[in-house]
Write a protein that holds these residues in place. Structure first.
Motif, PDB file in Angstrom:
ATOM      1  N   ASP A   4      15.274  46.149  61.235  1.00  0.00           N
ATOM      2  CA  ASP A   4      16.423  46.691  60.495  1.00  0.00           C
ATOM      3  C   ASP A   4      17.509  47.264  61.404  1.00  0.00           C
ATOM      4  O   ASP A   4      18.469  47.879  60.935  1.00  0.00           O
ATOM      5  N   GLY A   5      17.350  47.099  62.726  1.00  0.00           N
ATOM      6  CA  GLY A   5      18.382  47.581  63.642  1.00  0.00           C
ATOM      7  C   GLY A   5      18.139  48.996  64.150  1.00  0.00           C
ATOM      8  O   GLY A   5      18.882  49.486  64.997  1.00  0.00           O
ATOM      9  N   SER A   6      17.097  49.656  63.655  1.00  0.00           N
ATOM     10  CA  SER A   6      16.765  50.983  64.179  1.00  0.00           C
ATOM     11  C   SER A   6      15.810  50.801  65.358  1.00  0.00           C
ATOM     12  O   SER A   6      15.477  49.670  65.728  1.00  0.00           O
ATOM     13  N   ASN A   7      15.368  51.888  65.955  1.00  0.00           N
ATOM     14  CA  ASN A   7      14.354  51.757  67.006  1.00  0.00           C
ATOM     15  C   ASN A   7      13.319  52.862  66.883  1.00  0.00           C
ATOM     16  O   ASN A   7      13.557  53.892  66.243  1.00  0.00           O
ATOM     17  N   SER A   8      12.167  52.619  67.503  1.00  0.00           N
ATOM     18  CA  SER A   8      11.067  53.586  67.368  1.00  0.00           C
ATOM     19  C   SER A   8      10.113  53.457  68.547  1.00  0.00           C
ATOM     20  O   SER A   8      10.293  52.609  69.434  1.00  0.00           O
ATOM     21  N   LEU A   9       9.086  54.275  68.519  1.00  0.00           N
ATOM     22  CA  LEU A   9       8.105  54.323  69.596  1.00  0.00           C
ATOM     23  C   LEU A   9       7.105  53.176  69.450  1.00  0.00           C
ATOM     24  O   LEU A   9       6.691  52.836  68.341  1.00  0.00           O
ATOM     25  N   LEU A  10       6.723  52.602  70.577  1.00  0.00           N
ATOM     26  CA  LEU A  10       5.801  51.456  70.535  1.00  0.00           C
ATOM     27  C   LEU A  10       4.736  51.622  71.614  1.00  0.00           C
ATOM     28  O   LEU A  10       5.009  52.139  72.699  1.00  0.00           O
ATOM     29  N   HIS A  70       6.685  61.731  63.589  1.00  0.00           N
ATOM     30  CA  HIS A  70       7.710  60.881  64.224  1.00  0.00           C
ATOM     31  C   HIS A  70       8.497  60.039  63.232  1.00  0.00           C
ATOM     32  O   HIS A  70       7.930  59.443  62.323  1.00  0.00           O
ATOM     33  N   GLY A  71       9.779  59.936  63.501  1.00  0.00           N
ATOM     34  CA  GLY A  71      10.599  59.006  62.726  1.00  0.00           C
ATOM     35  C   GLY A  71      11.242  57.996  63.651  1.00  0.00           C
ATOM     36  O   GLY A  71      11.206  58.144  64.879  1.00  0.00           O
ATOM     37  N   ARG A  72      11.857  56.994  63.040  1.00  0.00           N
ATOM     38  CA  ARG A  72      12.664  56.032  63.818  1.00  0.00           C
ATOM     39  C   ARG A  72      13.974  56.726  64.187  1.00  0.00           C
ATOM     40  O   ARG A  72      14.331  57.742  63.611  1.00  0.00           O
TER      41      ARG A  72
END
Ligand code: DNO
Length: 347
Positions: free
Chosen positions: A122-128, A309-311
């Motif tokens: 969706d164009g967001s980013n997050s922890l991986l 945690h959030g994006r």
């Protein structure tokens, strides 16, 4: 359940004024950040933090975390000194009427990821977390430094500590945890402070270091060894849930009456020991928060819960995992689930 939000103190770009605007927000989860690990937290500092939060109409309901000195985790001869300090900190917290303390027993490194800004569709980013990447990282090289890590060690100390841990088995680490709890829990009982151990994140060994708060079996063992209501857990859905072998509903049942704090978040399993954090919505990831919250409600859980945690969305920048916007969306989603659970109870 008491809706709560983590706040990193006056340096946090997310302010108490922002947090207060999230519907239903009551509790603030915070800590004293400017003291070396193991020092006694002075009452003055605690009460100042508490009052600054109360001045905004919120309540400091959980301390996350009172960190455990490495000497305790390693079982070094000097551990008793640090355990006495820990007890004194609990006494000072209780004096300020703080009744829930989250802590962890992870050797050296707190939560670990291989990427802090991995793109989502969706164009967001997050922890991986990608195990293949993590195994190729030398944690001492400085190539990976995560916000949750306390890197106040000198590199030489860090190397020495890591080498020392590599000789500690999981059984030994568990014994060291029990040794700590046998001494700290009586103080927690006397002061009526609920201790809530956070799972290891991810819930398996990394960098050749042992990790123990990973599974139902280990939770049950640790709860039984020191069988007091004051010896409890933080149920972090995303940490335990990163391992598909963990049946979260069974784990909740096994810890009935001993869950004192909940971290609610979602992760999407990407393959063997690999996952990415997603929005809190059940259909976005592999963790079904409505089902988990229903179980918690059935078990009578009424304690503090926070969106974890959030994006990073809408162009927000800041502390990875701890922006305002997506955690606020998470809180709204969790509030909706909790409201529906109440309505169903009344039926
Ligand atoms: C990560 C957090 C952890 C947690 C500690 C508790 O975002 O959930 O850093 O605060 O492990 O001691």
């Amino acid at each position: 359940m008491e809706m709560s939000f983590r706040w990193y103190g006056s340096d946090d770009p997310v302010t108490l004024d922002h947090i207060k605007q999230i519907p239903g927000m009551k509790g603030i989860v915070s800590a004293i950040y400017d003291l070396p690990v193991g020092e006694v937290w002075p009452y003055e500092k605690i009460i100042n933090l508490k009052q600054s939060i109360e001045a905004k109409g919120l309540r400091l309901n959980v301390i996350e975390s009172v960190p455990v000195h490495e000497d305790i985790k390693l079982g070094r001869d000097t551990r008793d000194h640090w355990i006495e300090n820990y007890k004194k900190t609990l006494i000072n917290l209780a004096k300020a009427e703080i009744r829930t303390v989250c802590y962890n027993f992870m050797p050296v490194f707190d939560w670990t990821r291989s990427e802090l800004q991995a793109s989502l569709p969706d164009g967001s980013n997050s922890l991986l977390y990608n195990e293949e990447k993590v195994v190729n990282i030398d944690p001492i090289s400085g190539e990976l430094e995560l916000p949750g890590w306390d890197l106040s060690y000198q590199t030489s100390d860090l190397r020495q500590i890591i080498e020392e841990y590599q000789k500690v088995s999981e059984e030994q680490l568990m014994e060291n945890l029990i040794y700590f709890l046998e001494r700290v829990i009586p103080a927690a009982e006397a002061e009526d402070v609920l201790m809530a151990i956070h799972p290891d994140d991810p819930p398996w060994g990394i960098f050749g270091l042992p990790r123990i708060m990973t599974s139902k079996e280990n939770i049950v063992y640790m709860l039984k060894q020191v069988d007091s209501r004051h010896n409890g857990i933080t149920f972090c859905t995303g940490s335990y849930g990163a391992n598909p072998d963990n049946n979260l509903l069974e784990m909740l049942e096994a810890a009935e009456g001993r869950i004192h704090f909940v971290h609610a978040r979602n992760v999407k399993w990407l393959g063997e020991r690999s996952f990415q954090e997603t929005s809190h919505l059940a259909s976005d990831g592999s963790i079904n928060l409505p089902v988990i919250l229903r179980k918690l409600s059935q078990l009578g859980f009424e304690g503090p819960i926070r969106p974890d945690h959030g994006r990073m969305i809408w162009g927000e920048e800041g502390r990875p995992g701890y922006g305002l916007y997506d955690r606020a969306l998470g809180a709204a989603y969790i509030n909706g689930i909790i409201d529906l659970l109440h309505v169903q109870k009344e039926d």
